[in-house]
Scaffold this active site. Sequence first.
Site, PDB file in Angstrom:
ATOM      1  N   GLU A  17       0.856  -1.259  -0.122  1.00  0.00           N
ATOM      2  CA  GLU A  17       0.156   0.082  -0.041  1.00  0.00           C
ATOM      3  C   GLU A  17       0.854   1.213   0.039  1.00  0.00           C
ATOM      4  OE1 GLU A  17      -3.445   0.076   2.504  1.00  0.00           O
ATOM      5  OE2 GLU A  17      -2.767   2.160   3.208  1.00  0.00           O
ATOM      6  N   THR A  48      -3.903   5.067  -1.535  1.00  0.00           N
ATOM      7  CA  THR A  48      -5.068   5.293  -0.421  1.00  0.00           C
ATOM      8  C   THR A  48      -5.621   6.559  -1.262  1.00  0.00           C
ATOM      9  OG1 THR A  48      -3.357   6.697   0.482  1.00  0.00           O
ATOM     10  CG2 THR A  48      -3.446   4.686   1.394  1.00  0.00           C
ATOM     11  N   ALA A  51      -9.675  11.591   1.756  1.00  0.00           N
ATOM     12  CA  ALA A  51     -11.386  11.895   1.904  1.00  0.00           C
ATOM     13  C   ALA A  51     -11.475  13.614   1.444  1.00  0.00           C
ATOM     14  CB  ALA A  51     -11.996  11.742   3.235  1.00  0.00           C
ATOM     15  N   ARG A 108     -16.080   3.465   3.529  1.00  0.00           N
ATOM     16  CA  ARG A 108     -16.894   4.820   3.692  1.00  0.00           C
ATOM     17  C   ARG A 108     -16.106   5.961   4.156  1.00  0.00           C
ATOM     18  NH1 ARG A 108     -18.823   5.376  10.239  1.00  0.00           N
ATOM     19  NH2 ARG A 108     -16.769   6.066  10.156  1.00  0.00           N
ATOM     20  N   GLY A 109     -14.825   5.598   4.852  1.00  0.00           N
ATOM     21  CA  GLY A 109     -14.028   7.018   5.212  1.00  0.00           C
ATOM     22  C   GLY A 109     -14.292   7.284   6.590  1.00  0.00           C
ATOM     23  N   ASP A 110     -13.170   8.065   7.356  1.00  0.00           N
ATOM     24  CA  ASP A 110     -13.545   8.523   8.454  1.00  0.00           C
ATOM     25  C   ASP A 110     -14.376   9.985   8.502  1.00  0.00           C
ATOM     26  OD1 ASP A 110     -12.009   6.697   9.968  1.00  0.00           O
ATOM     27  OD2 ASP A 110     -10.223   7.704   9.152  1.00  0.00           O
TER      28      ASP A 110
HETATM   29  P1  FAD Z   1     -17.878   0.848   7.351  1.00  0.00           P
HETATM   30  O1  FAD Z   1     -17.595  -0.588   6.654  1.00  0.00           O
HETATM   31  O2  FAD Z   1     -18.976   1.408   6.711  1.00  0.00           O
HETATM   32  O3  FAD Z   1     -17.963   0.788   9.055  1.00  0.00           O
HETATM   33  C1  FAD Z   1     -18.080   1.930   9.640  1.00  0.00           C
HETATM   34  C2  FAD Z   1     -18.496   1.661  10.923  1.00  0.00           C
HETATM   35  O4  FAD Z   1     -19.986   1.711  10.673  1.00  0.00           O
HETATM   36  C3  FAD Z   1     -18.265   0.264  11.820  1.00  0.00           C
HETATM   37  O5  FAD Z   1     -18.321   0.410  12.974  1.00  0.00           O
HETATM   38  C4  FAD Z   1     -19.261  -0.605  11.260  1.00  0.00           C
HETATM   39  O6  FAD Z   1     -19.628  -1.600  11.985  1.00  0.00           O
HETATM   40  C5  FAD Z   1     -20.557   0.358  11.257  1.00  0.00           C
HETATM   41  N1  FAD Z   1     -21.728  -0.237  10.237  1.00  0.00           N
HETATM   42  C6  FAD Z   1     -21.443  -0.548   8.900  1.00  0.00           C
HETATM   43  N2  FAD Z   1     -22.479  -0.891   8.242  1.00  0.00           N
HETATM   44  C7  FAD Z   1     -23.545  -0.460   9.022  1.00  0.00           C
HETATM   45  C8  FAD Z   1     -24.851  -0.525   9.033  1.00  0.00           C
HETATM   46  N3  FAD Z   1     -25.526  -1.197   7.884  1.00  0.00           N
HETATM   47  N4  FAD Z   1     -25.497  -0.154  10.056  1.00  0.00           N
HETATM   48  C9  FAD Z   1     -25.170   0.302  11.371  1.00  0.00           C
HETATM   49  N5  FAD Z   1     -23.587   0.255  11.390  1.00  0.00           N
HETATM   50  C10 FAD Z   1     -22.968  -0.113  10.343  1.00  0.00           C
HETATM   51  N6  FAD Z   1      -9.439   6.032   5.066  1.00  0.00           N
HETATM   52  C11 FAD Z   1      -9.226   7.007   4.181  1.00  0.00           C
HETATM   53  O7  FAD Z   1      -9.607   7.923   4.188  1.00  0.00           O
HETATM   54  N7  FAD Z   1      -8.427   6.624   2.856  1.00  0.00           N
HETATM   55  C12 FAD Z   1      -8.018   5.411   2.606  1.00  0.00           C
HETATM   56  O8  FAD Z   1      -7.234   5.199   1.496  1.00  0.00           O
HETATM   57  C13 FAD Z   1      -8.212   4.460   3.640  1.00  0.00           C
HETATM   58  N8  FAD Z   1      -7.706   2.897   3.531  1.00  0.00           N
HETATM   59  C14 FAD Z   1      -7.765   2.059   4.276  1.00  0.00           C
HETATM   60  C15 FAD Z   1      -7.488   0.940   4.095  1.00  0.00           C
HETATM   61  C16 FAD Z   1      -7.605  -0.217   4.756  1.00  0.00           C
HETATM   62  C17 FAD Z   1      -7.227  -1.519   4.579  1.00  0.00           C
HETATM   63  C18 FAD Z   1      -8.474   0.075   6.221  1.00  0.00           C
HETATM   64  C19 FAD Z   1      -8.709  -1.080   7.188  1.00  0.00           C
HETATM   65  C20 FAD Z   1      -8.781   1.287   6.334  1.00  0.00           C
HETATM   66  C21 FAD Z   1      -8.694   2.457   5.454  1.00  0.00           C
HETATM   67  N9  FAD Z   1      -9.241   3.710   5.666  1.00  0.00           N
HETATM   68  C22 FAD Z   1      -8.927   4.524   4.787  1.00  0.00           C
HETATM   69  C23 FAD Z   1      -9.919   4.077   6.873  1.00  0.00           C
HETATM   70  C24 FAD Z   1     -11.507   3.989   6.978  1.00  0.00           C
HETATM   71  O9  FAD Z   1     -11.982   4.726   5.991  1.00  0.00           O
HETATM   72  C25 FAD Z   1     -11.671   4.166   8.275  1.00  0.00           C
HETATM   73  O10 FAD Z   1     -11.359   2.869   9.185  1.00  0.00           O
HETATM   74  C26 FAD Z   1     -13.229   4.461   8.181  1.00  0.00           C
HETATM   75  O11 FAD Z   1     -13.506   4.916   9.891  1.00  0.00           O
HETATM   76  C27 FAD Z   1     -14.297   3.159   8.279  1.00  0.00           C
HETATM   77  O12 FAD Z   1     -14.459   2.776   6.740  1.00  0.00           O
HETATM   78  P2  FAD Z   1     -15.184   1.357   6.490  1.00  0.00           P
HETATM   79  O13 FAD Z   1     -15.203   1.382   4.826  1.00  0.00           O
HETATM   80  O14 FAD Z   1     -14.681   0.302   7.017  1.00  0.00           O
HETATM   81  O15 FAD Z   1     -16.429   1.854   6.842  1.00  0.00           O
END
Ligand code: FAD
Length: 287
Positions: A17, A48, A51, A108-110
């Site tokens: 990455e 990466t 956002a 989703r992103g932070d």
């Molecule tokens: P989600 O899968 O949507 O989960 C987020 C939260 O919502 C979790 O607590 C989950 O349990 C909850 N949730 C999910 N679905 C539901 C639902 N239907 N109802 C209620 N709750 C729900 N960030 C960046 O900005 N840029 C990057 O390039 C980047 N790369 C990453 C690469 C990896 C391998 C990882 C592990 C993380 C990366 N991140 C990146 C960080 C990521 O954006 C954050 O961790 C973010 O907070 C969550 O994204 P997610 O896609 O996992 O979210």
Amino acid sequence: MKITEKFKNKKPVISFEIFPPKKDDALKNVDQTLEILSSLNPDYISVTFGAGGSANKNKTIELARRIKEVYHIEPMIHLTSLHYDEEEIHHFTKTLEEHGLYNILALRGDKSDLVPEKDRYHYASDLIEDLKKDDRFCVAGACYPESHPESEDRIKDLHNLKRKVDAGAEFLISQMFFDNLMYYDFVEATRIAGINVPIAAGIMPVINKRQIERMVSLCGATLPEKFRHMLTKFEHNKEALFDVGMAYATSQIVDLLVNDVDGIHLYTMNNPVVAERITNAIKNVIV
Ligand code: FAD
């Protein structure tokens, strides 16, 4: 090539990455990193995504194009969605297609106080469902062996992960972890929950104590006491800390390989020496 095909044909799938540099003129400096990373012949390199803001999106695409066109390695684009509406996401994916980029890590992103959220993609699963309306893209998702920091509990997090896979995520990449037992427990729990896609293990080689403590506090990964002790002992000796970080990450990877991990995803932090050291240390273990 769609990366999911690599998971069907090969075990373990090895990936690196990298992130686009913040300054525009620094993009050419990444070439030095890419020269070395590509010579190590990974299965793919992911880029990466910062956002918010079109400049960030463009940098990610530009770097992914270089990886594909100059270095002939398959790139994967990270794409966060919380701050975009459907039109913006569709415009972005159209540009990806125009450049022959078909692999997306859908996120989703932070949450951020600085960038307003749009009311379309509340979770990664919303983005994945949208991207998988047809079969143009290979889509992966993120997963969290120690649960996502916002998650109320592990079971709910697993249910939400299952939604992501049901929406079409073809493989998962894990958040960094430093205790392999946490990863093995997590993988077992996902299989019990009916999540059957490959799960690549995210490994972060540590080379700086302060940096890792900040990251760990953000992502919620546990630093085992033994490792914390090593970091403390060598925190003022840069060379020793580098060796310790490499040795620890290598031993984690060897253990994962022995246990037939689906993939290793190395968070290189754009440091080619890290990728080179680790790849060379394990080259005879990947059989
Ligand atoms: P989600 O899968 O949507 O989960 C987020 C939260 O919502 C979790 O607590 C989950 O349990 C909850 N949730 C999910 N679905 C539901 C639902 N239907 N109802 C209620 N709750 C729900 N960030 C960046 O900005 N840029 C990057 O390039 C980047 N790369 C990453 C690469 C990896 C391998 C990882 C592990 C993380 C990366 N991140 C990146 C960080 C990521 O954006 C954050 O961790 C973010 O907070 C969550 O994204 P997610 O896609 O996992 O979210």
